[in-house]
Motif scaffolding. Structure first.
Motif, PDB file in Angstrom:
ATOM      1  N   ALA A  84       0.776  -1.271   0.086  1.00 44.05           N
ATOM      2  CA  ALA A  84       0.030   0.107   0.085  1.00 44.05           C
ATOM      3  C   ALA A  84       0.985   1.155   0.019  1.00 44.05           C
ATOM      4  N   LEU A  85       1.968   1.274   0.775  1.00 40.38           N
ATOM      5  CA  LEU A  85       2.770   2.493   0.904  1.00 40.38           C
ATOM      6  C   LEU A  85       3.777   2.570  -0.451  1.00 40.38           C
ATOM      7  N   ALA A  86       4.076   1.400  -1.053  1.00 45.81           N
ATOM      8  CA  ALA A  86       4.786   1.400  -2.210  1.00 45.81           C
ATOM      9  C   ALA A  86       3.824   1.957  -3.334  1.00 45.81           C
ATOM     10  N   GLY A  87       2.728   1.560  -3.434  1.00 42.90           N
ATOM     11  CA  GLY A  87       1.673   2.156  -4.237  1.00 42.90           C
ATOM     12  C   GLY A  87       1.599   3.369  -4.350  1.00 42.90           C
ATOM     13  N   ALA A  88       1.191   3.916  -3.218  1.00 40.67           N
ATOM     14  CA  ALA A  88       0.998   5.231  -2.975  1.00 40.67           C
ATOM     15  C   ALA A  88       2.230   6.259  -3.277  1.00 40.67           C
ATOM     16  N   LEU A  89       3.642   5.756  -3.215  1.00 39.28           N
ATOM     17  CA  LEU A  89       4.886   6.435  -3.665  1.00 39.28           C
ATOM     18  C   LEU A  89       4.975   6.308  -5.174  1.00 39.28           C
ATOM     19  N   LEU A  90       4.592   5.350  -5.780  1.00 37.68           N
ATOM     20  CA  LEU A  90       4.496   4.978  -7.108  1.00 37.68           C
ATOM     21  C   LEU A  90       3.834   6.157  -7.975  1.00 37.68           C
ATOM     22  N   VAL A  91       2.435   6.289  -7.495  1.00 40.66           N
ATOM     23  CA  VAL A  91       1.348   7.052  -8.216  1.00 40.66           C
ATOM     24  C   VAL A  91       1.646   8.396  -7.675  1.00 40.66           C
ATOM     25  N   LEU A  92       2.132   8.730  -6.632  1.00 43.13           N
ATOM     26  CA  LEU A  92       2.601  10.125  -6.275  1.00 43.13           C
ATOM     27  C   LEU A  92       3.518  10.700  -7.139  1.00 43.13           C
ATOM     28  N   VAL A  93       4.586   9.737  -7.158  1.00 42.25           N
ATOM     29  CA  VAL A  93       5.800  10.443  -7.928  1.00 42.25           C
ATOM     30  C   VAL A  93       5.452  10.315  -9.494  1.00 42.25           C
ATOM     31  N   ALA A  94       4.763   9.217 -10.199  1.00 41.79           N
ATOM     32  CA  ALA A  94       4.441   9.129 -11.476  1.00 41.79           C
ATOM     33  C   ALA A  94       3.568  10.600 -11.771  1.00 41.79           C
ATOM     34  N   ASP A  95       2.586  10.879 -10.917  1.00 42.20           N
ATOM     35  CA  ASP A  95       1.851  12.181 -11.182  1.00 42.20           C
ATOM     36  C   ASP A  95       2.516  13.358 -11.210  1.00 42.20           C
ATOM     37  N   SER A  96       3.585  13.461 -10.080  1.00 39.56           N
ATOM     38  CA  SER A  96       4.275  14.638 -10.129  1.00 39.56           C
ATOM     39  C   SER A  96       5.067  14.705 -11.571  1.00 39.56           C
ATOM     40  N   LEU A  97       5.659  13.444 -12.122  1.00 40.42           N
ATOM     41  CA  LEU A  97       6.548  13.582 -13.134  1.00 40.42           C
ATOM     42  C   LEU A  97       5.779  13.950 -14.575  1.00 40.42           C
ATOM     43  N   VAL A  98       4.364  13.376 -14.501  1.00 37.25           N
ATOM     44  CA  VAL A  98       3.725  13.797 -15.634  1.00 37.25           C
ATOM     45  C   VAL A  98       3.156  15.262 -15.776  1.00 37.25           C
ATOM     46  N   ARG A  99       3.087  15.926 -14.761  1.00 42.18           N
ATOM     47  CA  ARG A  99       3.046  17.508 -14.466  1.00 42.18           C
ATOM     48  C   ARG A  99       4.213  18.285 -15.029  1.00 42.18           C
ATOM     49  N   VAL A 100       5.505  17.421 -14.682  1.00 40.85           N
ATOM     50  CA  VAL A 100       6.389  18.557 -15.256  1.00 40.85           C
ATOM     51  C   VAL A 100       7.197  18.220 -16.666  1.00 40.85           C
ATOM     52  N   LEU A 101       6.594  17.161 -17.219  1.00 39.17           N
ATOM     53  CA  LEU A 101       7.076  17.035 -18.378  1.00 39.17           C
ATOM     54  C   LEU A 101       6.822  18.129 -19.441  1.00 39.17           C
ATOM     55  N   PRO A 102       8.078  18.224 -20.362  1.00 39.78           N
ATOM     56  CA  PRO A 102       7.503  19.580 -21.322  1.00 39.78           C
ATOM     57  C   PRO A 102       6.927  19.124 -22.473  1.00 39.78           C
ATOM     58  N   LEU A 103       5.515  18.737 -22.304  1.00 42.80           N
ATOM     59  CA  LEU A 103       4.533  18.484 -23.495  1.00 42.80           C
ATOM     60  C   LEU A 103       3.678  19.543 -23.756  1.00 42.80           C
ATOM     61  N   VAL A 104       3.068  19.310 -24.698  1.00 47.82           N
ATOM     62  CA  VAL A 104       2.041  20.440 -25.192  1.00 47.82           C
ATOM     63  C   VAL A 104       0.885  20.222 -24.293  1.00 47.82           C
ATOM     64  N   THR A 105       0.313  19.153 -23.933  1.00 43.82           N
ATOM     65  CA  THR A 105      -0.746  18.725 -22.952  1.00 43.82           C
ATOM     66  C   THR A 105      -0.190  17.750 -22.105  1.00 43.82           C
ATOM     67  N   GLU A 106      -0.742  17.873 -20.889  1.00 48.02           N
ATOM     68  CA  GLU A 106      -0.213  16.943 -19.878  1.00 48.02           C
ATOM     69  C   GLU A 106      -0.314  15.336 -20.132  1.00 48.02           C
ATOM     70  N   LEU A 107       0.497  14.561 -19.918  1.00 49.61           N
ATOM     71  CA  LEU A 107       0.555  13.176 -20.344  1.00 49.61           C
ATOM     72  C   LEU A 107      -0.571  12.558 -19.101  1.00 49.61           C
ATOM     73  N   ARG A 108      -1.504  11.626 -19.791  1.00 47.59           N
ATOM     74  CA  ARG A 108      -2.440  10.995 -18.886  1.00 47.59           C
ATOM     75  C   ARG A 108      -1.589   9.964 -17.974  1.00 47.59           C
ATOM     76  N   LEU A 109      -1.759  10.035 -16.587  1.00 52.22           N
ATOM     77  CA  LEU A 109      -1.530   9.385 -15.712  1.00 52.22           C
ATOM     78  C   LEU A 109      -1.375   7.632 -15.821  1.00 52.22           C
ATOM     79  N   GLY A 110      -2.757   7.321 -16.465  1.00 54.74           N
ATOM     80  CA  GLY A 110      -2.860   5.821 -16.811  1.00 54.74           C
ATOM     81  C   GLY A 110      -1.853   5.503 -18.021  1.00 54.74           C
ATOM     82  N   ILE A 111      -1.629   6.374 -18.917  1.00 53.05           N
ATOM     83  CA  ILE A 111      -0.709   5.981 -19.973  1.00 53.05           C
ATOM     84  C   ILE A 111       0.455   5.947 -19.657  1.00 53.05           C
ATOM     85  N   ALA A 112       1.109   6.734 -18.739  1.00 47.97           N
ATOM     86  CA  ALA A 112       2.449   6.849 -18.370  1.00 47.97           C
ATOM     87  C   ALA A 112       2.770   5.506 -17.285  1.00 47.97           C
TER      88      ALA A 112
END
Length: 319
Positions: A268-296
């Motif tokens: 549970a803790l590792a899942g929380a960490l993985l999704v939190l970090v992944a969501d942070s990364l998709v927010r900072v990627l230099p793309l025209v639109t934000e990459l969807r978390l499910g796709i990432a």
């Protein structure tokens, strides 16, 4: 808490405040205009929801792998998440998504129904091949019915909503989504934790399990309730977020004694960490639109799944 849980909790304590600052516009609380409002109304609920969804998926994956004794078990691969998605899509198709209770209720019903169908088809002693085929069948059926709902959408707006939501993301989520997902996810994790000792007994074999007085039917329904709540609430809040339940139990298992009960909290803790970090990364990627978390996460999870298959193949060849 075990050492693995303490380490993961410490990493979460570091990652969470950093995720509050990350984004297309990095927040400096001292200089950014309206920083307090942005953090309180946008970044904070999104971060909490990321941890909630990840924790639920991680615990569900660990419980499924323990119950099925199948290292490939995952709520997405075995049709649980697609079942929840089908229920949620039905609420969009019927126009009920505006009701606060309709989408989560139908997503929970879809997840529980898929889990129950998997149990009825395969049973606990069906073996890895039967479980895999049954899970693929349920996932394919749910996917086909979801595609049918999209093709028969009453209008273009409903179709757009369904397709966008199915990609999975935490964009534009608010406190209402946290209030929806957090209690249901917590209840599901508690139910799975209460079933932990019975899951441990299953690792000793069927005869030993029966001699210890474990009621396998009751355990099955406990798991249906727990996994239905964790996966259904996550899908209702964020759409399809795949592979978390597959990845995190494998990452944390070497840090535990490998008993299912001791794997639930670290997963549970590792899942929380993985999704939190992944969501942070998709927010900072230099793309025209934000990459969807499910796709990432699918781009990460698919190679990981292939790696697991190759490991299993090498084990069979060696054996």
């Amino acid at each position: 808490m075990t050492r693995a849980s303490l380490i993961l909790a410490a990493l979460l304590a570091i990652a969470f405040p950093l995720s509050m600052l990350a984004g297309r516009v990095w927040i400096d609380p001292a200089t950014t205009p309206n920083a307090a409002i942005i953090l309180a109304e946008l970044r904070l609920p999104r971060g909490l929801l990321a941890m909630t969804v990840g924790a639920g998926l991680g615990a569900a994956g660990a419980a499924m792998q323990g119950y099925l004794r199948n290292p490939l078990a995952d709520p997405g691969l075995f049709g649980i998440a697609p079942g929840a998605a089908l229920g949620a899509v039905a609420s969009f198709w019927l126009g009920y998504q505006a009701s606060w209770w309709a989408l989560p209720s139908m997503a929970l019903a879809g997840a529980g129904g898929a889990m129950a169908l998997l149990a009825l088809i395969a049973g606990r002693t069906g073996g890895i091949a039967l479980f895999t085929l049954a899970g693929l069948m349920i996932a394919s059926l749910a996917g086909a019915l979801t595609s049918l709902a999209i093709s028969l959408a009453p209008n273009a707006f409903a179709m757009s909503q369904i397709v966008t939501w199915l990609m999975g993301a935490l964009t534009d989520r608010s406190w209402s989504d946290v209030y929806l997902a957090a209690p249901l996810t917590l209840a599901g994790i508690v139910i799975l934790a209460l079933a932990g000792r019975d899951l441990d007994a299953l690792t000793l074999g069927d005869a030993t399990t029966r001699s210890l007085g474990v009621d396998t039917q009751r355990l099955l329904w406990w798991l249906i309730a727990g996994i239905g709540l964790t996966v259904g609430s996550g899908v209702a809040a964020a759409g399809i977020i795949g592979f978390v339940g597959l990845i995190v139990p494998h990452l944390v298992r070497p840090l535990t004694d490998r008993r299912p009960s001791s794997l639930l909290l670290p997963s549970a803790l590792a899942g929380a960490l993985l999704v939190l970090v992944a969501d942070s990364l998709v927010r900072v990627l230099p793309l025209v639109t934000e990459l969807r978390l499910g796709i990432a996460l699918s781009l990460i999870g698919a190679p990981f799944f292939l790696w697991l298959l190759l490991r299993m193949r090498r084990g069979e060849l060696i054996g």
